[in-house]
Design an enzyme around this catalytic site. Structure first.
Site, PDB file in Angstrom:
ATOM      1  N   ASP A 160      42.260  35.042  44.531  1.00  0.00           N
ATOM      2  CA  ASP A 160      41.200  34.593  43.633  1.00  0.00           C
ATOM      3  C   ASP A 160      40.095  33.896  44.416  1.00  0.00           C
ATOM      4  OD1 ASP A 160      42.793  35.461  41.545  1.00  0.00           O
ATOM      5  OD2 ASP A 160      43.640  33.476  41.174  1.00  0.00           O
ATOM      6  N   ASP A 189      42.183  40.163  43.904  1.00  0.00           N
ATOM      7  CA  ASP A 189      42.599  39.851  42.541  1.00  0.00           C
ATOM      8  C   ASP A 189      41.376  39.422  41.740  1.00  0.00           C
ATOM      9  OD1 ASP A 189      44.283  39.628  40.379  1.00  0.00           O
ATOM     10  OD2 ASP A 189      45.197  37.762  41.008  1.00  0.00           O
ATOM     11  N   ASP A 193      39.765  32.823  37.962  1.00  0.00           N
ATOM     12  CA  ASP A 193      41.006  32.837  37.187  1.00  0.00           C
ATOM     13  C   ASP A 193      41.427  31.431  36.786  1.00  0.00           C
ATOM     14  OD1 ASP A 193      41.124  35.551  37.425  1.00  0.00           O
ATOM     15  OD2 ASP A 193      43.090  35.620  38.382  1.00  0.00           O
ATOM     16  N   ARG A 242      38.035  42.576  32.751  1.00  0.00           N
ATOM     17  CA  ARG A 242      38.237  41.119  32.726  1.00  0.00           C
ATOM     18  C   ARG A 242      36.929  40.361  32.964  1.00  0.00           C
ATOM     19  NH1 ARG A 242      44.089  40.009  35.762  1.00  0.00           N
ATOM     20  NH2 ARG A 242      45.224  41.671  34.689  1.00  0.00           N
TER      21      ARG A 242
END
Length: 524
Positions: A160, A189, A193, A242
């Protein structure tokens, strides 16, 4: 947040001595000189970061950790001004009263009252993420974080760019650029997050791009304890999904520009509630809904613009909000805010979002401004003029070089007559020569467009590697259909200054398949 063990605080002289040995420069000791510009809007309102504490400068990750550790306690306010490239080679673990750090990641763990601000020629965290855990009152501003991996080498922060977890409160992330160079298969990733009890966060004026995953709130369908997150005036570009993914909680998402979302966008799941207002969705698929699960979320929508957005059919694990984008709930937020019109969003976000853009913000009336403490004149809006009824003879052949002035295509919209597989209209306005648009055959049209009229007198057609040769072309006023110029080849094309909302480059003949990397537009 866990309580810190009481320790004897370092004397001021000892603090400065440690700073000197770790490559830090103490800039202020009274705290009135905090480097953060502006204040947070949205759910992170009231976040102060390191205001009221010492300001130091760091040029390595080790120096950032040393600045945290040199504090009298884990709650002592500090502003860390960062300059240069922070990477694995210069980021080591440091121990001390005011920190709990680790090598290979910027670790903000069990602490509070910290600002990390990029200054000078800029701060870049290269393949190195920022991890916030069990912490509160944190500000991150004006930094670039790129290519953080969870697999391959080197790895950092679980892949992240910015990750928050486990009882995090009041975090403002502002004017940052978060980017990867691929998706999960390439080792990356999420860019942003949040999981396991994270609340009161604002992400503003950020660029998130070139990633498989923009970010999430909640790591699984049972991790629904995070929420109260605001996303405003951000650019999500060239991302698979996302933007963000929401599990439980409330998210307020307004005045963002979404460009080239390949699989899905805002994914509201597991009881999440999203307030989605005045965003501009462009050249994208399934920009809002519940996807990849039967655990539904909800949304309230208003004022959004859909520009070349496609939708999947509903199924047992997909509930796209489109094409109507009708609301399925109502969402209230406990703060006031000003909305820019959605048609203004691409231009405003282009001028304000990201690191090293001058920390400019919008005043909520479609005019970007520079924030206090040094008020300046708002960025002017181009003056609309009426074109001459009889345009002068166009230049028949493009010229070489790049026009001076601002490329008006950055932040604009794009469409066209057709596009080959794997190409996009939006690629001609993304500022990159490595992406491009091609027609489905050897001829076709591509256009740049704006929500309000722009005065244009030059375009620059730049081709990508491997492009077929452009034969004949026409430049058209997309509003009226009038021909502004004709000729052959690529390059700079001049014509009579014209006020329009849309300009079209039409390829009427070519050898092979043209690849248009950039369709730049200029006022003069």
């Amino acid at each position: 947040m866990r309580a810190a063990r009481a320790r004897r605080p370092l004397a001021a002289g000892a603090t400065l001595a440690l700073a000197a040995t770790m490559g830090l420069t103490a800039l202020a000791t009274s705290g009135a000189q905090a480097a953060v510009t502006g204040t947070a809007n949205g759910f992170a309102a009231g976040t102060t970061g390191g205001a009221g504490g010492q300001t130091v400068r760091a040029t390595t990750g080790t120096a950032i950790h040393a600045a945290l550790c040199a504090r009298a306690s884990k709650t002592t306010p500090i502003t860390i001004e960062v300059e240069g490239t922070i990477n694995h080679g210069n980021t080591s673990q440091v121990s001390g009263t005011g920190c709990s750090t680790a090598a290979g990641v910027i670790e903000l763990k069990g602490i509070s009252n910290v600002s990390i601000v990029g200054v000078g020629s800029g701060a870049t965290f290269d393949q190195l993420g920022i991890h916030i855990r069990d912490s509160s009152n944190i500000i991150i501003q004006n930094v670039t974080i790129r290519n953080v991996k969870k697999s391959g080498s080197p790895t950092s922060n679980g892949g992240d760019a910015i990750g928050m977890e486990s009882t995090v409160r009041n975090v403002w992330v502002d004017h940052v650029t978060l980017e990867a160079s691929g998706g999960e298969s390439a080792g990356y990733d999420g860019l942003f997050d949040l999981k396991n009890d994270v609340e009161n966060v604002t992400l503003s004026y950020a660029i998130l791009r070139n990633s498989g995953r923009g970010g999430l709130i909640g790591s699984s369908e049972t991790d629904t304890g995070s929420g109260n997150i605001t996303f405003h005036h951000n650019l999500y570009s060239n991302i698979d999904s996302r933007t963000p993914l929401l599990r439980g909680g409330v998210a307020h998402i307004y005045n963002n520009h979404y460009l080239n979302l390949h699989e899905s966008g805002i994914n509201s799941r597991a009881g999440a509630k999203a307030k989605v207002e005045n965003n501009y969705f462009e050249d994208s698929k399934d920009v809002l809904g519940t996807f990849y699960t039967d655990q539904a979320g909800t949304w309230q929508t208003a004022g959004n613009i859909l520009d070349n957005v496609t939708w999947s059919a509903k199924s047992s694990d997909a509930n796209p909000a489109g094409p109507s984008m009708a609301s399925t709930t109502t969402v209230s937020v406990p703060y006031s805010y000003r909305l820019d019109g959605a048609s203004c969003v691409p231009a405003i976000v282009s001028q304000t979002a990201g690191a090293n853009k001058g920390l400019r913000v919008s005043d909520g009336s479609c005019t970007p401004t520079t924030p206090s403490p040094n008020p300046t004149t708002p960025v002017p809006t181009p003056t609309t003029t009426t074109p001459a009824p009889n345009p002068t003879t166009p230049v028949p052949t493009p010229t070489s070089g790049t026009p001076t002035g601002t490329n008006l295509s950055i932040g604009a919209g794009a469409d066209g007559s057709s596009k080959a597989d794997g190409t996009s209209y939006g690629n001609v306005i993304d500022g990159s020569l490595s992406t491009y648009w091609s027609p489905s055959g050897s001829t076709g049209k591509v256009s740049v467009k704006w929500g309000s009229a722009k005065t244009v007198s030059k375009i620059n057609i730049r081709t990508a590697s491997g492009s077929g040769t452009i034969g004949s072309w026409r430049v058209l006023n997309g509003d009226s259909g009038a021909v502004l110029a004709t000729g052959s080849g690529a390059g700079v094309i001049s014509f009579a200054s014209t006020s329009l909302k849309k300009v079209t480059f039409e390829i009427t003949s070519a050898s092979g398949t043209p690849r248009i990397a950039e369709f730049e537009t200029y006022a003069g």
